[in-house]
Each structure stands twice: as C-alpha cells, then as structure tokens.
Scaffold this motif. Structure first.
Motif: not given
Length: 682
Positions: A557-558, A566, A568
């Motif tokens: 997801t990330r 972060t 994504d």
C-alpha cells in the motif's frame, strides 16, 4: 562616463601651475627717485604665508582649460545598453552545475554556488543564458526560452536566484549525459550559434564518461571548467555481500565490506562500528590510494555500519535491512521415501539450504491423504507426483485460484490430475533408443531466467532417459516452456486463477534423467519456489536511484522512507522508483512490513579530481579562463573604441577649452590695460 585612455588623467597635475603662479607676487624691478621717506612708516612686503589668491576668475579659466584638454585626451564616452550589444548578437552560455552526492563534502556546495554566480556575472547582456543541474539525470533550471523573454538584468538575477534554490542530492554523477545535453541545448537553434558550457563541478573520478566515447563534440561549443576542490581527501565504505556470510567454526556472522582511501589523504587509520552496539568495533588500516576488504562481525540486530576517522561523512554509512526470516512450507504429494536416493523426495528435501533470509521445510504426504486448504494457503509450492484424491484436487484448485504454484511431475505415464482444465486422456511413454535433450527453452520465463546467461544456458549435458508424450489435448491452452529434441513438449505451464499449473513431462529420478544431479536443478526449483511470493530482496543490493521490485502478491500500500515521509503506491504498482536517499525503507503490506535498505553508489566515494586532459581525450574543446578573459577584454576594448568614435565627446571638450583660453586671454588683456591707465592717471 568611461574613458578610452584613462592614463591621460595624469595631465590634471598641470592645474597646479596656474595656482602657483597666482601665489607668486613679483617685486618692482625699477628705482623711482623720491624725497625723504624718514617721516613715513615702514611697510615691508607681506610674508608668503599671508599671500592670498587674486584674479580668481582668471585662475578658474586657466585651470578649466587644462582640465578640459586632459579630458579630451582621455577620450571619454558614455556607456549605453546599445554599446554592450555592439559586439554582435552574443553567445549561448549554459551554466552546468553538479548536484550529485559528492558535492556534499565540506564546503564544496558553497564554492559551487559562488562559482556559478561568477559565471553568470561574467555573461554579457547580449548573451543567451541557461542553467542546468545534473546528477544521474539532467534538469533544466533556467532555459533559453525563458531567458529570451527577459531583460538582461532580469535574466541574470533570476538565474542566480534559481541556482541558490538548488541543493545536492544523493545520486550518482552522469557527467557524460550532462555535457551532451548541454551542448545539444546550445545547438538547438537552426543557425547553429556559437556557445559555451561552463561546468561547475568537482569533476570526480567516479563520474560517468562512457557516453562521450561515441559522441562527436561540436566545434561551435566550448567547455570551460570551474572546478571546486577540497584537499582533505576522502574515505568510503561499501558492502560487498548482500547478507552476512556465516563461516563454519568462525563464530558470529561476518560481513565483508570494502574501505577505500583517496590518494593524498592524510588519514589512514579508521574504525568500523555498528550503531547502537558497543564492543564490536573493528580497526582498519587503509593507506592513501588503496582499498581493502575488511570482515566485520555482525550482531544479530545491527543494521547500520559506520566508518569513523574520515574528514567527510557523506559516504561513511552502510545500511542493511532487518529483513524478517521467511519460513516456507513446500508440500510433496507422492509415495517416495525421504531416504530413498532413487526417489523424488530424496533430492527435493535437499534442494533448499537454510539461509539468514529463508528457511524451507518440505512436508511429505501421500496423494490420497487428507489435505486442507488452511495447510496449503500460504505455501509457495506444491509438488504433485501421483494421482490425488477428489478432495485433494478441490483443495489444490482453490490453492491455484489464490495464486499458488502446483508442479506436476510425470514420473509415470498416468493421466494428468483434473485441475486447471487438464483432461483425463491417456498419457503414453516416449519410445526411442537414445536419450533426449532440451531445446527451444523460454529463457524469458521466470522458471529459466536465472539460467539465461551464456555461461549457464547450456542444457546439452542433461540427458533424459525417459519422458512422457503430452499433446495439446492433455492440457488445452498451455504454454510450452521447453521442448525435447524429439519434438515432444518437456515443460508446460497454464495459468489457473491467479496461480500457475506447471507440468514436467519427465522427472528428476536418476532412472528418468540427470536433472537432479546437474547444476540447473536448484536454480529451477528456487524459481518455482519464488513464483508466488517473489524473490527475497536484501537491502545492500539497492543503491540510490534504483528501481525496487514490488512483488505482485505483496499487495503493498505504501513505502516509508528513511526521513519518515510516506509514498502511496498504486494498486497495480510493480516497482518503487523513489529511492532518492540512503537508509532503511519499509514496504507496508496487509501482511506486515518488509524492510529494504538503500545505499550510496560506491562511485561517489571516488572523489579524486579528473585531469582536464581526460575530457580533452573525449573530444571536449576546453577553453582556459585566462584566454577567455583576454578575448572578452579585447572585445570590450573594441566596443569602447567604436562607441567613443561614434560619440566624439573629445571634439566638444577641445572647443570648450579653446573658448576658455580665448576668454582668459581677453580678460587678462583688459585687466592689464586698466591697471596701466590707473598708474598714468595717478
């Protein structure tokens, strides 16, 4: 106002002559008979210190005439914007500034900004200016199109401001690509104008120059070097192994690293230490100009290794990902015994050795024994060597739909199991009086891709004594990955749901083939093992700027970067391209986190400067700054002379000086006649 011959200003010293003459009082030369002066008060001439200027107007006129004559000989002229353009349309100038990781050393970046600012200040108003920055790619900071739309003062100011906003990155130095693109930008116009590339860089030995080999440097473009230097030397740290290698009987795991020390460095004694761990430091003696491999004991929880004793710390840290150990279970469905050297299970059980990243356990079941979906749900591979029960068949079909891999080994001429669309047609035994070999292998497939290199792709030494004859009717829609040289399919694959159903028309039993005893067996079985969960990635294999593969089954997801930010990922992302800094990254998935480490490219540690002759050998037309400055000075002198000839201010000054002399002469004559009349009258 400027002057073409400023040395004539020394003529202004002549102004002192009229002032001195006006301070001198002449005594009367003649003797006039007169009666007795005994009754008059003596009046001696005033002392020199009390003398004052008289005839001030005459003094000013005489001084003005001398000043005007001096100014005329100095050939004055007024600078205008047009004068700067008198030398032509100007040249194209590209200021190319290095932003790679090696520019983080000491005050190199401060020097680079100052030298780029100097290069922009040296540009003439008529020059077309652009600013490019480069590391492993080239970025346009200020282009020619934007420069042409601005006034000369504005374009230089904006270019300087853009340079100040730049910062060094952590990427490698693609100097060849930067020079080629800069020269190409200068030649982009159809009239092929002349131009110059001003390179602001440390021009390190680790910079890439290979693309210049086949490039013909344009004759219209010159290259000027403005090199930044730091004379303290540099040492670098590089991991040679992608994991800690345990040696039998040597105690804890050992990590092999290379330490390099630059030529001319003053430091030669270093220390290797793990962050957060005490008592595990290793001393390393590296003389200047050498590199040595050092083995460092690695504690179980250590992930960051630092090199102490170097003047520059930008390349003194190595990162290793704390990858959790994967524990996989492979199911073997067959009747062979693990201790039987003539059976399949004997070799399968010895295929995968235990490593720090992975441990594989082989579980043997008979084909008709119960098998549940929970048991095989996370298994990377199921090896089928017999006819499964209907219940086991249903479990394996669900396992295939979920993304699993089933390897069906045809150790006997029995029908294929009824899964993945296979039919129950009878399977025959291939006949022949000679062995078979593999041909037409699909090396682009993950099963054979580890063996695609020319040193590994030779399968002629693997002989198959027996194999089964399969046709398109046995597994409709299957893709053949390899053929026997007699024309029969050897390896087939068919996708079923998200999984793969692979069929081998022979086996690795010694009675059937030499496959198990060849060097190809383990890589092929490991490829099958990794079809579902992907290859185990280790941190030291990645460098800044690398593209990191994201396993499709990971459902990532990330990604969390070392600085805490972060990124994504898209649902269908297969790679992560944001490795822009060294450190430990974490790939966040529903099943947990998968860390991976990114390190600095070792080439950035090779910071010794390249010689200018090296660039000349690649065809670059280097221009020395002294010659360039002399040429610019000559151009300015020509422009000044042309402008002075056009303005001819000296003519006006000469006329004004003549007028002042005439007025001074008339005024002096009038005052002399007036004084004589006063004497006669008295």
């Amino acid at each position: 106002m400027s002057f073409l011959a400023p040395l004539f200003a020394l003529g202004f010293l002549a102004v002192a002559a009229p002032i001195l003459f006006h301070l001198i009082r002449r005594r009367p030369k003649g003797t006039v008979p007169f009666s007795s002066l005994m009754f008059l008060t003596p009046s001696p001439p005033p002392p020199s210190s009390r003398r004052r200027l008289d005839q001030v107007l005459l003094l000013l006129l005489r001084a003005a005439a001398l000043v005007l004559l001096g100014l005329a000989f100095m050939r004055p002229f007024f600078r205008t914007e047009a004068s700067a353009d008198a030398g032509g349309s100007g040249r194209r100038v590209v200021v190319l500034i290095d932003t790679s990781a090696s520019m983080r050393r000491g005050d190199l970046w401060k020097q680079a900004v100052a030298k780029a600012d100097e290069a922009l200040a040296d540009c003439r108003p008529a020059d077309r200016v652009a600013v490019f920055a480069f590391d492993h790619t080239v970025r346009q900071v200020f282009g020619f199109a934007e420069s042409d739309q601005l006034e000369p003062q504005q374009r230089i100011a904006i270019a300087r401001d853009r340079v100040k906003q730049l910062t060094p990155t952590w990427r490698t130095t693609a100097l060849d690509r930067a020079l080629i693109e800069s020269a190409g930008a200068i030649l982009a116009a159809g009239d092929r104008p002349s131009g110059k590339v001003v390179l602001v860089s440390d021009v390190q030995q680790g910079a890439s120059l290979t693309e210049l080999t086949g490039y013909e440097w344009p004759a219209e473009v010159e290259l000027e070097l403005r090199t930044v230097v730091d004379g303290r030397g540099n040492a670098g740290l590089t991991i040679l192994a992608d994991r800690a290698d345990s040696e039998k009987g040597s105690g804890p795991a050992q990590l092999r690293v290379r330490v390099t020390n630059e030529v001319g460095a003053t430091q030669e004694q270093f220390k290797l230490a793990w962050s957060g761990v005490t008592g595990a430091d290793v001393e390393a003696y590296i003389p200047p100009g050498e590199s040595r491999v050092v083995k460092v004991p690695r504690p179980a929880t250590a992930t960051v290794l630092r090199l102490a004793g170097d003047a520059h710390d930008f390349d003194n840290t190595a990162y290793l990902a704390g990858t959790p150990r994967r524990e996989w279970t492979v199911f073997f469905l067959g009747t062979d015994k693990a201790a039987d050297p003539e059976g399949l299970l004997y070799f399968l059980d010895r295929t995968w050795e235990e490593t720090p990243e992975r441990v594989v356990r082989v579980v043997a079941r008979k084909p008709d024994e119960p098998l549940t979906a929970d048991e095989v749900r996370n298994s990377p591979l199921v090896v089928l060597a017999g006819a499964p029960s209907p219940n086991t068949t249903r479990v394996l079909e669900k396992y295939l739909d979920d993304g699993g891999t089933v390897l069906c080994v045809m150790s006997s001429p029995t029908p294929l199991p009824s899964m993945a669309g296979a039919t129950a047609k009878a399977v025959g035994e291939a006949s022949g009086d000679r062995y078979a070999m593999l041909r037409d292998i699909a090396f682009e497939h993950p099963l054979f891709s580890p063996l695609a290199g020319p040193q590994f792709s030779d399968f002629t030494k693997i002989h198959f004594w027996k194999h089964r004859k399969l046709t398109d009717g046995h597994l409709p829609g299957a893709k053949v990955l390899a053929w026997f040289d007699d024309g029969d399919p050897a390896v087939l694959e068919k996708t079923s749901g998200r999984g793969r159903f692979v069929v081998w028309a022979s086996s690795w039993r010694p009675a059937d083939s030499q496959l198990a005893r060849s060097s190809k067996f383990v890589p092929m079985m490991t490829s099958l093992l990794e079809l579902r969960h992907g290859r185990v990635q280790t941190g030291a294999q990645h460098r800044v700027g690398d593209r990191v593969l994201v396993p499709a089954s990971a459902a990532a997801t990330r990604v969390r970067k070392p600085d805490g930010t972060t990124v994504d990922l898209a649902a269908d992302a297969t790679t992560f391209d944001g490795t822009d800094q060294p450190g430990e990254y974490t790939l966040e998935t529903p099943a947990g986190v998968r860390p991976f480490a990114v390190n600095l490219d070792p080439a950035e540690s090779l910071t010794a400067p390249l010689s200018a002759e090296t660039l000349e050998q690649f065809g670059c037309r280097l221009v020395k700054r002294s010659a360039d400055a002399a040429r610019a000075e000559a151009e300015r002198q020509q422009q000044n002379a042309e402008l002075e000839r056009n303005q001819s201010i000296w003519r006006v000054l000469i006329l004004v000086a003549i007028a002042a002399i005439l007025v001074e002469t008339a005024l002096s004559g009038w005052r002399t006649r007036s004084a004589q009349r006063e004497v006669v009258t008295s």
